[in-house]
Write a protein that holds these residues in place. Structure first.
Motif, PDB file in Angstrom:
ATOM      1  N   ALA A 267       2.898  39.449 -46.788  1.00  0.00           N
ATOM      2  CA  ALA A 267       3.001  39.189 -48.227  1.00  0.00           C
ATOM      3  C   ALA A 267       4.359  38.562 -48.554  1.00  0.00           C
ATOM      4  N   ALA A 268       5.414  39.071 -47.927  1.00  0.00           N
ATOM      5  CA  ALA A 268       6.756  38.542 -48.196  1.00  0.00           C
ATOM      6  C   ALA A 268       6.852  37.084 -47.750  1.00  0.00           C
ATOM      7  N   ARG A 269       6.310  36.810 -46.572  1.00  0.00           N
ATOM      8  CA  ARG A 269       6.383  35.453 -46.026  1.00  0.00           C
ATOM      9  C   ARG A 269       5.560  34.474 -46.869  1.00  0.00           C
ATOM     10  N   LEU A 270       4.352  34.896 -47.250  1.00  0.00           N
ATOM     11  CA  LEU A 270       3.482  34.022 -48.037  1.00  0.00           C
ATOM     12  C   LEU A 270       4.059  33.777 -49.426  1.00  0.00           C
ATOM     13  N   THR A 271       4.623  34.821 -50.015  1.00  0.00           N
ATOM     14  CA  THR A 271       5.241  34.666 -51.340  1.00  0.00           C
ATOM     15  C   THR A 271       6.344  33.624 -51.272  1.00  0.00           C
ATOM     16  N   GLU A 272       7.147  33.700 -50.219  1.00  0.00           N
ATOM     17  CA  GLU A 272       8.248  32.768 -50.069  1.00  0.00           C
ATOM     18  C   GLU A 272       7.747  31.325 -49.912  1.00  0.00           C
ATOM     19  N   LEU A 273       6.728  31.137 -49.068  1.00  0.00           N
ATOM     20  CA  LEU A 273       6.147  29.805 -48.864  1.00  0.00           C
ATOM     21  C   LEU A 273       5.601  29.253 -50.172  1.00  0.00           C
ATOM     22  N   ARG A 274       4.783  30.078 -50.817  1.00  0.00           N
ATOM     23  CA  ARG A 274       4.134  29.657 -52.060  1.00  0.00           C
ATOM     24  C   ARG A 274       5.177  29.328 -53.133  1.00  0.00           C
ATOM     25  N   ASN A 275       6.166  30.231 -53.277  1.00  0.00           N
ATOM     26  CA  ASN A 275       7.177  30.015 -54.316  1.00  0.00           C
ATOM     27  C   ASN A 275       8.036  28.788 -54.043  1.00  0.00           C
ATOM     28  N   SER A 276       8.344  28.563 -52.770  1.00  0.00           N
ATOM     29  CA  SER A 276       9.166  27.389 -52.469  1.00  0.00           C
ATOM     30  C   SER A 276       8.372  26.130 -52.813  1.00  0.00           C
ATOM     31  N   PHE A 277       7.080  26.152 -52.544  1.00  0.00           N
ATOM     32  CA  PHE A 277       6.222  25.018 -52.917  1.00  0.00           C
ATOM     33  C   PHE A 277       6.232  24.821 -54.433  1.00  0.00           C
ATOM     34  N   GLU A 278       5.998  25.901 -55.167  1.00  0.00           N
ATOM     35  CA  GLU A 278       5.934  25.776 -56.631  1.00  0.00           C
ATOM     36  C   GLU A 278       7.273  25.334 -57.226  1.00  0.00           C
ATOM     37  N   ASN A 279       8.348  25.857 -56.679  1.00  0.00           N
ATOM     38  CA  ASN A 279       9.660  25.464 -57.200  1.00  0.00           C
ATOM     39  C   ASN A 279       9.908  23.971 -57.014  1.00  0.00           C
ATOM     40  N   GLU A 280       9.521  23.470 -55.843  1.00  0.00           N
ATOM     41  CA  GLU A 280       9.704  22.042 -55.565  1.00  0.00           C
ATOM     42  C   GLU A 280       8.824  21.189 -56.475  1.00  0.00           C
ATOM     43  N   VAL A 281       7.580  21.638 -56.684  1.00  0.00           N
ATOM     44  CA  VAL A 281       6.694  20.922 -57.606  1.00  0.00           C
ATOM     45  C   VAL A 281       7.352  20.872 -58.980  1.00  0.00           C
ATOM     46  N   GLY A 282       7.914  22.007 -59.392  1.00  0.00           N
ATOM     47  CA  GLY A 282       8.589  22.092 -60.684  1.00  0.00           C
ATOM     48  C   GLY A 282       9.730  21.088 -60.810  1.00  0.00           C
ATOM     49  N   GLU A 283      10.404  20.859 -59.714  1.00  0.00           N
ATOM     50  CA  GLU A 283      11.546  19.940 -59.759  1.00  0.00           C
ATOM     51  C   GLU A 283      11.151  18.483 -59.608  1.00  0.00           C
ATOM     52  N   LYS A 284      10.163  18.240 -58.739  1.00  0.00           N
ATOM     53  CA  LYS A 284       9.831  16.858 -58.370  1.00  0.00           C
ATOM     54  C   LYS A 284       8.781  16.207 -59.254  1.00  0.00           C
ATOM     55  N   MET A 285       7.910  17.012 -59.869  1.00  0.00           N
ATOM     56  CA  MET A 285       6.741  16.423 -60.508  1.00  0.00           C
ATOM     57  C   MET A 285       6.750  16.634 -62.016  1.00  0.00           C
ATOM     58  N   THR A 286       5.892  15.849 -62.705  1.00  0.00           N
ATOM     59  CA  THR A 286       5.786  15.973 -64.160  1.00  0.00           C
ATOM     60  C   THR A 286       4.314  16.077 -64.545  1.00  0.00           C
ATOM     61  N   ASP A 287       4.079  16.413 -65.811  1.00  0.00           N
ATOM     62  CA  ASP A 287       2.714  16.439 -66.352  1.00  0.00           C
ATOM     63  C   ASP A 287       1.766  17.341 -65.573  1.00  0.00           C
ATOM     64  N   PHE A 288       2.155  18.585 -65.433  1.00  0.00           N
ATOM     65  CA  PHE A 288       1.271  19.563 -64.789  1.00  0.00           C
ATOM     66  C   PHE A 288       1.475  20.911 -65.458  1.00  0.00           C
ATOM     67  N   VAL A 289       0.542  21.823 -65.269  1.00  0.00           N
ATOM     68  CA  VAL A 289       0.775  23.222 -65.664  1.00  0.00           C
ATOM     69  C   VAL A 289       0.361  24.138 -64.514  1.00  0.00           C
TER      70      VAL A 289
END
Ligand SMILES: *Cc1c(COP(=O)(O)O)cnc(C)c1O
Length: 396
Positions: A267-289
């Motif tokens: 769970a810890a490892r998956l949370t980290e993977l998932r969150n790092s993905f979402e954080n990057e999407v948040g920084e790199k991309m626009t027009d999404f929710v």
């Protein structure tokens, strides 16, 4: 070399090597029928018994409370149909949520055609059922509440322990009411404890936790009566007829043992993977929710609606570059209707159609996320360039 990244672990998972090895002997030399009295039968029976302990351990049940089925769908059917058919003298009202898996939802719809009434609880923008709504929905003739533990498209965790407490309090006043939860996505990913949840029935499936497809189980609390759905054999203490699928049951048991042992670390490892993905999407991309309340989700699911595109188009585009994702549940793919789960969040048609689920599994690596982040923004941008509405917006 062509790279493949599998990010559809909520649809199904690869079989774990240890699980595969636990299964093999029962496909070859240990082939007995678990109901036979001789040595071969005893060997098979011992494997089924061991697996029953392992599955029970994962959800903190007693082994005798575990009924093996052909999977999550059958477990849900047996739970809901079995319960209401055995208890309809107490009432014909069922409460469920708007975001159940089709294996619960369609059973409810079918029961509506057979004289039952069903209340579908809303989930609002956060994707979570509200206890007040549930309390208001309970009637004199309510016999069953079926609310999933965690959603398969957006990963939101439902307040099942609170629901269980309400049901228990009602029981203490003498009311005949039972609580089922579909824990197919939750079990093995977050702590799943039938005593803590206070449920009467709980469904699990093997192929979502690195075991083969075609086997699962229903937890049935001691004393809860079900009307048998599979008639024609005395297996599973008269609750599910049919020769036990010993190899798959053995595999399922092993998968439960591993899931329990590794739960916190995975769970810890998956949370980290998932969150790092979402954080990057948040920084790199626009027009999404982001869909589903962050902070109250399974560790492995990210669901994102991208504006100005069709999720289906993005899925195909990613697939051509080796990345496997999904637009909704695997069961509803192929239909062009936008996901009912995303619609239930109050999202408009555009956002519902632009939704993509990324579901991580224990084989995914940070390099997978890196590759995804290299491909995804370009794929989205390329598709958007085909949208007149988008071009108009960026021209401004
Ligand atoms: C996959 C799934 C099911 C169905 O389980 P099967 O073993 O595939 O029949 C039921 N409920 C949920 C939440 C699921 O994700």
């Amino acid at each position: 070399m062509f790279r493949r990244v599998y990010l559809d672990n909520s649809a199904t998972t690869p079989i774990d090597k240890e699980v595969f090895e636990a299964m093999l002997p029962f496909l070859t030399e240990k082939f007995g029928n678990a109901s036979s009295i001789h040595f071969f039968g005893q060997e098979a029976r011992a494997a089924v018994d061991r697996a029953r302990h392992q599955v029970a351990e994962l959800v903190n049940a007693r082994p005798a409370e575990i009924v093996f089925t052909s999977g999550g769908t059958e477990a849900n059917n047996l739970a809901i149909r079995g319960l209401v058919e055995a208890n309809d003298k107490y009432g014909k009202h069922i409460i469920t949520s708007e975001i159940e898996h089709s294996a619960v939802k369609e059973v409810c719809i079918d029961l509506e055609k057979r004289g039952f009434e069903v209340t579908y609880l809303p989930v609002y923008e956060d994707g979570i059922v509200k206890i007040e709504d549930l309390k208001n929905a309970i009637r004199e003739d309510t016999i069953l509440i079926s609310v999933m533990m965690a959603n398969n498209e957006i990963g939101t965790i439902q307040p099942v322990a609170e629901i269980g407490r309400i049901v228990r309090e009602l029981k203490e006043t003498g009311k005949k009411i039972w609580f089922h939860t579909d824990a197919v996505q939750a079990a093995g990913k977050i702590p799943t404890d039938v005593e803590e949840i206070n449920c009467d029935l709980l469904s699990v499936s093997a192929h979502k936790i690195y075991a083969p497809k075609g086997v699962g189980a229903l937890y049935v609390r001691r004393g809860v009566r079900l009307h048998k759905q599979n008639i024609g054999g005395h297996q599973e203490r008269e609750r599910r007829g049919g020769t036990e699928n010993v190899p798959y049951i053995a595999a399922f048991g092993k998968a439960c043992e591993l899931a329990k042992k590794n739960l916190a670390a995975d769970a810890a490892r998956l949370t980290e993977l998932r969150n790092s993905f979402e954080n990057e999407v948040g920084e790199k991309m626009t027009d999404f929710v982001f869909n589903g309340k962050r902070g109250s989700r399974l560790p492995n699911i990210a669901n994102i609606s991208f504006r100005f595109i069709e999720g289906e188009g993005l899925l195909i585009n990613l697939d051509m570059q080796g990345i496997a994702v999904s637009t909704g549940s695997a069961c509803s793919s192929g239909s062009l209707e936008p996901s009912p789960v995303i619609r239930a969040l109050g999202r408009n048609d555009e956002l519902a159609r632009g939704a993509i689920r990324f579901s991580f599994g224990k084989e995914n690596t940070p390099e997978d996320v890196e590759y995804l982040l290299e491909i995804l923004p370009k794929a989205v941008e390329n598709l958007r360039r085909l949208s007149p509405v988008y071009l108009q917006k960026v021209a401004k």
